[in-house]
Design an enzyme around this catalytic site. Structure first.
Site, mmCIF file in Angstrom:
data_model
loop_
_atom_site.group_PDB
_atom_site.id
_atom_site.type_symbol
_atom_site.label_atom_id
_atom_site.label_comp_id
_atom_site.label_asym_id
_atom_site.label_seq_id
_atom_site.Cartn_x
_atom_site.Cartn_y
_atom_site.Cartn_z
ATOM 1 C CG ASP A 296 -1.811 1.186 1.320
ATOM 2 O OD1 ASP A 296 -2.986 1.033 0.943
ATOM 3 O OD2 ASP A 296 -1.362 2.267 1.756
ATOM 4 C CE1 TYR B 216 0.598 7.824 2.466
ATOM 5 C CE2 TYR B 216 1.265 5.603 1.878
ATOM 6 C CZ TYR B 216 0.372 6.456 2.484
ATOM 7 O OH TYR B 216 -0.735 5.944 3.107
ATOM 8 C CE LYS C 282 -3.772 4.730 0.824
ATOM 9 N NZ LYS C 282 -2.314 4.545 1.031
ATOM 10 C CG HIS D 69 -4.547 9.992 0.425
ATOM 11 N ND1 HIS D 69 -3.223 9.886 0.089
ATOM 12 C CD2 HIS D 69 -4.620 9.670 1.733
ATOM 13 C CE1 HIS D 69 -2.529 9.509 1.151
ATOM 14 N NE2 HIS D 69 -3.356 9.378 2.163
#
Ligand code: A2P
Length: 294
Positions: free
Chosen positions: A52, A57, A82, A115
């Protein structure tokens, strides 16, 4: 409680029949570059087949590299990323999928999530904005670029609004979930709507691990608090996404299929006072970008 899953690669089944390995490896805050690449490779070597990540990120490129370095076939990995809040709307969403595919070095995603929802406090026409973003998701899903589509951090009011226009219903809602912060009403509501609920930060970002009561309870089962928390998610039919940068702890976090939590302990875990809460709430963050360190 007994659960259907008995090992890391046993699955949850989504509304469209796609299956997801029941325990995933999370990569939030894992630094881009060699760290993420090595962690993802180690996680796959430890048996994880579900990874994931998220555009926000900043480590999609390294996640892709880690998967390739592990030497497993792409189709043997379940890969989630996401959509970020800056890319809302139909056209930007379509472009965002292409950007993530490029970053990850793959031609399809297993799961793509919104997200964070657009919310009333900051986006007056939030319902329309979420609906338009979702239309972009549906297009890429129908084109076969994404095998399953879903949401993250959506509360019941955001779900109800999206349900009015969604032609393909969201299949997942990923939420912060751990003893000390369960959002259980949202989890149950998501499950009632036919979604698989997933847990981000199932260990409360590590903050719950020192709690005395949790340590005593875990010791009773001959398990660590981390294992207790991960099992707690599974026994609630919530798919946990723990993260660790340490190979031993990655492996230990998967050893959760040889014990069951007693009903009274499940109740205690569910009713714990607030602990390890990340501070992120869709409606209350002061401003989209600021709230997420942008
Ligand atoms: P580390 O990377 O050093 O293992 P969450 O998944 O809830 O966000 O929590 C992640 C945090 O929990 C990380 O700081 C991670 O540190 C720590 N962690 C993960 N697994 C374990 C474990 N089995 N025992 C102790 N700490 C853990």
């Amino acid at each position: 409680m007994m659960i259907k899953q008995n090992k890391l690669t046993d699955v949850f089944t989504l509304a469209n029949g796609v299956t997801i390995p029941c325990l995933g490896y999370g990569t939030w805050q894992t630094p881009d570059g060699e760290t993420t690449k090595n962690c993802v490779k180690m996680a796959i070597e430890a048996g994880y087949r579900h990874i994931d990540t998220a555009f926000a990120y900043g480590n999609e490129v390294s996640v892709g590299e880690g998967i390739r370095a592990a030497g497993v076939k792409r189709e043997d990995i379940f890969l989630t990323t996401k959509h970020w809040i800056t890319e809302r709307g139909y056209d930007k969403t379509v472009a965002a999928v292409e950007a993530s595919l490029k970053n990850l070095g793959t031609d399809y995603l297993d799961l793509y999530l919104i997200h964070w929802p657009a919310v009333a406090r900051r986006t007056p026409n939030w319902e329309e904005v979420n609906a338009e973003t979702w239309r972009g998701f549906e297009k890429m899903y129908r084109e076969g670029k994404i095998r399953a589509i879903g949401l993250s951090n959506f509360e019941p009011k955001h779900l109800d609004a999206l349900w009015k226009t969604a032609e393909v219903k969201p299949m997942v809602n990923q939420l912060e979930f751990h003893p000390g912060y369960t959002q259980i009403d949202t989890i149950r509501y998501s499950q009632k709507l036919g979604m698989v609920a997933q847990a981000w930060s199932p260990l409360g970002c590590g903050a719950v691990l020192k709690d005395e009561m949790l340590n005593a309870m875990a010791a009773k089962y001959g398990k660590s608090v981390a294992q207790l928390c991960i099992r707690f998610a599974l026994e609630n039919k919530v798919l946990p996404l723990p993260k660790s940068t340490n190979a031993g702890r990655m492996a230990a976090n998967a050893e959760v299929f040889d014990f069951e939590i007693a009903d009274e302990d499940m109740k205690t875990l569910m009713e714990m006072p607030l602990l390890g809460f990340s501070g992120f709430i869709a409606e209350e963050a002061p401003a989209d970008a600021l709230a997420f360190g942008e």
